[in-house]
Design a protein around this motif. Structure first.
Motif, PDB file in Angstrom:
ATOM      1  N   ALA A  80       0.916  -1.333  -0.203  1.00  0.00           N
ATOM      2  CA  ALA A  80       0.017   0.162   0.041  1.00  0.00           C
ATOM      3  C   ALA A  80       1.010   1.305  -0.053  1.00  0.00           C
ATOM      4  N   ASN A  81       2.152   1.051   0.302  1.00  0.00           N
ATOM      5  CA  ASN A  81       3.068   2.380   0.277  1.00  0.00           C
ATOM      6  C   ASN A  81       4.271   2.192  -0.594  1.00  0.00           C
ATOM      7  N   TRP A  82       4.577   2.810  -1.572  1.00  0.00           N
ATOM      8  CA  TRP A  82       5.352   2.740  -2.713  1.00  0.00           C
ATOM      9  C   TRP A  82       6.243   4.031  -2.451  1.00  0.00           C
ATOM     10  N   LEU A  83       7.457   3.903  -2.502  1.00  0.00           N
ATOM     11  CA  LEU A  83       8.685   4.851  -2.348  1.00  0.00           C
ATOM     12  C   LEU A  83       9.457   4.680  -3.709  1.00  0.00           C
ATOM     13  N   ILE A  84       9.609   5.479  -4.418  1.00  0.00           N
ATOM     14  CA  ILE A  84      10.496   5.302  -5.674  1.00  0.00           C
ATOM     15  C   ILE A  84      11.801   5.469  -5.278  1.00  0.00           C
ATOM     16  N   LEU A  85      12.273   6.606  -4.996  1.00  0.00           N
ATOM     17  CA  LEU A  85      13.764   6.539  -4.796  1.00  0.00           C
ATOM     18  C   LEU A  85      14.275   6.797  -3.167  1.00  0.00           C
ATOM     19  N   ASN A  86      15.512   6.390  -2.755  1.00  0.00           N
ATOM     20  CA  ASN A  86      15.933   6.869  -1.675  1.00  0.00           C
ATOM     21  C   ASN A  86      17.292   7.758  -1.977  1.00  0.00           C
ATOM     22  N   GLY A  97      -2.152   1.777  -3.948  1.00  0.00           N
ATOM     23  CA  GLY A  97      -1.497   2.201  -2.932  1.00  0.00           C
ATOM     24  C   GLY A  97      -1.078   3.788  -3.173  1.00  0.00           C
ATOM     25  N   ARG A  98      -0.463   4.334  -1.837  1.00  0.00           N
ATOM     26  CA  ARG A  98       0.074   5.649  -1.992  1.00  0.00           C
ATOM     27  C   ARG A  98       1.353   5.681  -2.406  1.00  0.00           C
ATOM     28  N   ILE A  99       1.747   6.569  -3.166  1.00  0.00           N
ATOM     29  CA  ILE A  99       2.996   6.783  -3.910  1.00  0.00           C
ATOM     30  C   ILE A  99       3.589   8.141  -3.465  1.00  0.00           C
ATOM     31  N   GLY A 100       5.045   7.717  -3.272  1.00  0.00           N
ATOM     32  CA  GLY A 100       5.644   8.986  -2.537  1.00  0.00           C
ATOM     33  C   GLY A 100       7.550   8.230  -2.882  1.00  0.00           C
ATOM     34  N   THR A 101       8.198   9.414  -2.069  1.00  0.00           N
ATOM     35  CA  THR A 101       9.632   9.167  -2.482  1.00  0.00           C
ATOM     36  C   THR A 101      10.418   9.426  -1.119  1.00  0.00           C
ATOM     37  N   VAL A 102      11.515   9.186  -1.012  1.00  0.00           N
ATOM     38  CA  VAL A 102      12.429   9.224   0.078  1.00  0.00           C
ATOM     39  C   VAL A 102      13.632  10.022  -0.334  1.00  0.00           C
ATOM     40  N   ALA A 103      13.866  11.477   0.577  1.00  0.00           N
ATOM     41  CA  ALA A 103      14.814  12.445   0.165  1.00  0.00           C
ATOM     42  C   ALA A 103      15.401  12.712   1.507  1.00  0.00           C
ATOM     43  N   CYS A 104      16.828  12.742   1.267  1.00  0.00           N
ATOM     44  CA  CYS A 104      17.710  13.223   2.571  1.00  0.00           C
ATOM     45  C   CYS A 104      17.464  14.876   2.675  1.00  0.00           C
ATOM     46  N   CYS A 105      16.905  15.195   3.770  1.00  0.00           N
ATOM     47  CA  CYS A 105      16.619  16.653   3.878  1.00  0.00           C
ATOM     48  C   CYS A 105      17.075  17.255   5.317  1.00  0.00           C
ATOM     49  N   GLU A 106      18.117  17.969   5.193  1.00  0.00           N
ATOM     50  CA  GLU A 106      18.806  18.546   6.075  1.00  0.00           C
ATOM     51  C   GLU A 106      19.242  19.910   6.112  1.00  0.00           C
ATOM     52  N   PRO A 107      19.114  20.860   7.253  1.00  0.00           N
ATOM     53  CA  PRO A 107      19.310  22.288   7.109  1.00  0.00           C
ATOM     54  C   PRO A 107      20.791  22.420   6.678  1.00  0.00           C
ATOM     55  N   VAL A 108      21.130  23.494   5.845  1.00  0.00           N
ATOM     56  CA  VAL A 108      22.662  23.522   5.803  1.00  0.00           C
ATOM     57  C   VAL A 108      23.065  24.845   6.406  1.00  0.00           C
ATOM     58  N   LEU A 148       5.787  12.061   1.419  1.00  0.00           N
ATOM     59  CA  LEU A 148       7.322  12.262   1.329  1.00  0.00           C
ATOM     60  C   LEU A 148       8.096  11.730   2.495  1.00  0.00           C
ATOM     61  N   GLY A 149       8.848  10.773   2.198  1.00  0.00           N
ATOM     62  CA  GLY A 149       9.853  10.370   3.147  1.00  0.00           C
ATOM     63  C   GLY A 149      11.161  11.238   3.672  1.00  0.00           C
ATOM     64  N   VAL A 150      11.226  11.753   4.778  1.00  0.00           N
ATOM     65  CA  VAL A 150      12.445  12.610   4.935  1.00  0.00           C
ATOM     66  C   VAL A 150      13.375  11.875   5.723  1.00  0.00           C
ATOM     67  N   ASN A 151      14.643  11.510   5.212  1.00  0.00           N
ATOM     68  CA  ASN A 151      15.718  11.170   5.884  1.00  0.00           C
ATOM     69  C   ASN A 151      16.604  12.316   6.800  1.00  0.00           C
ATOM     70  N   THR A 211       7.260  25.609   2.756  1.00  0.00           N
ATOM     71  CA  THR A 211       7.779  25.848   1.342  1.00  0.00           C
ATOM     72  C   THR A 211       7.058  24.976   0.250  1.00  0.00           C
ATOM     73  N   TYR A 212       6.655  23.788   0.363  1.00  0.00           N
ATOM     74  CA  TYR A 212       6.188  22.898  -0.663  1.00  0.00           C
ATOM     75  C   TYR A 212       4.824  22.489  -0.459  1.00  0.00           C
ATOM     76  N   GLY A 213       4.045  23.310   0.322  1.00  0.00           N
ATOM     77  CA  GLY A 213       2.313  23.078   0.172  1.00  0.00           C
ATOM     78  C   GLY A 213       2.081  21.846   1.211  1.00  0.00           C
ATOM     79  N   GLN A 214       2.719  22.064   2.284  1.00  0.00           N
ATOM     80  CA  GLN A 214       2.049  21.220   3.591  1.00  0.00           C
ATOM     81  C   GLN A 214       2.089  19.838   2.969  1.00  0.00           C
ATOM     82  N   PRO A 215       2.959  18.987   2.538  1.00  0.00           N
ATOM     83  CA  PRO A 215       2.812  17.570   2.172  1.00  0.00           C
ATOM     84  C   PRO A 215       2.725  16.647   3.395  1.00  0.00           C
ATOM     85  N   GLU A 216       2.109  15.730   3.236  1.00  0.00           N
ATOM     86  CA  GLU A 216       2.246  14.525   4.290  1.00  0.00           C
ATOM     87  C   GLU A 216       3.489  13.989   4.229  1.00  0.00           C
ATOM     88  N   ILE A 217       4.388  14.068   5.558  1.00  0.00           N
ATOM     89  CA  ILE A 217       5.688  13.574   5.641  1.00  0.00           C
ATOM     90  C   ILE A 217       5.855  12.576   6.607  1.00  0.00           C
TER      91      ILE A 217
END
Ligand code: GCO
Length: 481
Positions: free
Chosen positions: A191-197, A247-258, A318-321, A371-377
């Protein structure tokens, strides 16, 4: 995510500091599970990836992937580590799932190995590869654990690398075909698909500075890889939608303040550029359909007509690492003139040299939300490295418990501030192959002895189980009202 900080550690941390920080990291007092309340619907989980745990690289028709080749070339991996056996999860899968279930964990993020499913990187299917994931997914359902399937966690078939890998635009279309075939096969059970890491990490470390497979270096290959990963992601999302995957479709990004390492103008400029790449070059094209201004010139020659439209896709989650903030300095030796530098802000570090900055997770969540329209994270990775095989049993990992609970507190603050965060997944379920660092660092809630392959839950495993149990109790209370 990965791991700049191997380099940063060398830059920034004299040994005494490491020793002292290790002490600090392990003495912070963990929050009791009962003080962390996320409500009955919050999804606690654990994450893993195929190459890091499966082993069995020559079995049942699996083909070579870029990490198989890279790890067997001298000088790439700490102590000649590789994923040939890793945790031998391929053979021990039912016991591993039983361990996840034993902690009451109801969500498991794993990745499928492209070289196991399509050994030549073309359309030739390996049915025994599919059979393994059939067994895994059935086993998860038998234990009432929800699968979160990540399609691509860095293990490209070598046959595609031989044609240029992610520097070749055609690889984007190959990923979409792969995603389509896999989603077609498992559509009824996932039910949960994540394209990339973490597209950025693969692009920077695999095709920019050569620290990861396939070991390419250079500015052109760095940006090409990142653009083609983004494009492959966009085409894959479209393929899954076209297949009407339920299912739900999303992806995973590594997001960290710089942050800049110092307030010099050079470091500030470098940090802005790095942020535009690390965070902006994945999120902005996905959510807004354009690259950040600071890197538009770099991507311009790569962007064919419609590329940005193809990348700009609606996702459901959106998956946030998140591991720590990134501290960046000007660095003329780096292809983009910016690289990891010392961190003058943090007071605690893990043994790997990564700063412990739990408030950074609040900062990045709030930023993405605004910034990105309040996505589910959901937090798809967050975790703590230790070297627990060196001394003692390695099971008394109070530092890991403190790390996780501190980060959860800031995730909670983000939720209280209105950010739509629906879950938190620990990296990782068990100790595993840590890329160019081999078996040096261990992130698991469960210890793996890499000689005997025996698994032993650490204190953090029981702590996490308590945390989840305390929520289950609340769910019961809620449902009886
Ligand atoms: C990554 C990956 C994981 C790592 C983890 C710890 O981001 O590098 O998703 O494979 O093992 O982040 O470094």
């Amino acid at each position: 995510m990965h791991h700049p900080f191997t380099r940063r550690q060398a830059l920034a941390l004299p040994l005494q500091t490491l020793a002292a920080s290790k002490a600090l990291a392990t003495t912070a007092s963990p929050v009791s599970p009962n003080t962390l309340h996320f409500g009955p619907h919050f999804k606690f989980g654990v994450s893993s990836s195929a190459y890091q745990i499966e082993g069995a690289v020559h079995e049942d028709g699996r083909g070579p992937g870029i990490w198989d080749i890279f790890t067997h070339q001298p000088g790439h991996i700490s102590k000649h580590g590789n994923g040939d056996i890793a945790c031998d999860h391929y053979h021990k899968m039912p016991a591993d799932i039983a361990l996840i279930a034993g902690a009451g964990i109801k969500n498991y993020r794993f990745s499928v190995s492209w070289p196991r499913l399509f050994p030549d990187g073309n359309a030739t299917v390996n049915p025994r590869g599919f059979a393994f994931y059939d067994r895994l997914i059935d086993e998860l359902h038998a234990h009432n654990i929800t699968p979160w399937l990540c399609l691509y966690h860095w293990d490209l078939p070598q046959a595609l690398q031989d044609k240029g890998g992610w520097t070749n635009r055609d690889t984007s279309a190959r990923l979409a075909e792969f995603s389509s075939a896999v989603s077609h096969h498992f559509r009824d059970r996932v039910a949960n698909w994540l394209i990339l890491n973490e597209a950025t990490v693969q692009a920077i470390f695999g095709y920019g500075n050569g620290m990861h497979a396939p070991g390419q270096r250079g500015r052109v290959s760095w940006f090409a890889a990142l653009h083609h990963l983004n494009l492959g992601q966009g085409l894959s999302i479209q393929a899954l939608r076209a297949n009407n995957v339920p299912g739900r479709i999303g992806t995973v990004a590594c997001c960290e303040p710089v942050r800049p390492s110092t307030n010099s103008e050079a470091d500030t400029t470098a940090a802005l550029k790095f942020d535009a790449i690390w965070n902006g070059s994945v999120l902005k094209p996905l959510f807004h359909g354009s690259y950040p201004e600071l890197v538009q010139e770099d991507f311009a020659p790569l962007c064919y007509t419609n590329d940005l439209t193809n990348i700009h896709q609606k996702i459901d989650i959106l998956g946030v690492n998140y591991y720590s903030r990134l501290h960046i300095q000007a660095d003329a030796t780096n292809p983009i003139g910016a690289y990891f530098g010392p961190d003058h802000e943090a007071s605690r570090y893990t043994v790997m040299g990564w700063p412990i900055e739990p408030d950074g997770v609040f900062e990045i969540l709030k930023h993405i939300h605004d910034t990105y329209g309040q996505p589910e994270i959901f937090i798809s990775e967050n975790g703590f490295a230790s070297t627990d095989n060196s001394k003692g049993s390695g099971l008394d990992d109070e530092g890991r418990i403190a790390y996780i609970s501190d980060h959860l507190m800031f995730v909670k603050q983000a939720i209280d501030a209105g950010v739509n965060v629906s879950g938190y997944f620990v990296w990782s379920m068990m100790d595993s192959f840590e890329w160019n660092d081999g078996m040096k660092w261990h992130f698991g809630l469960v210890k793996v002895d890499f000689i005997t392959l025996v698994r032993t839950p650490k204190h953090s495993y029981y702590w996490y189980a308590d945390l989840i149990r305390s929520h289950a109790g609340k769910s019961l209370e809620a449902s009886t009202l």
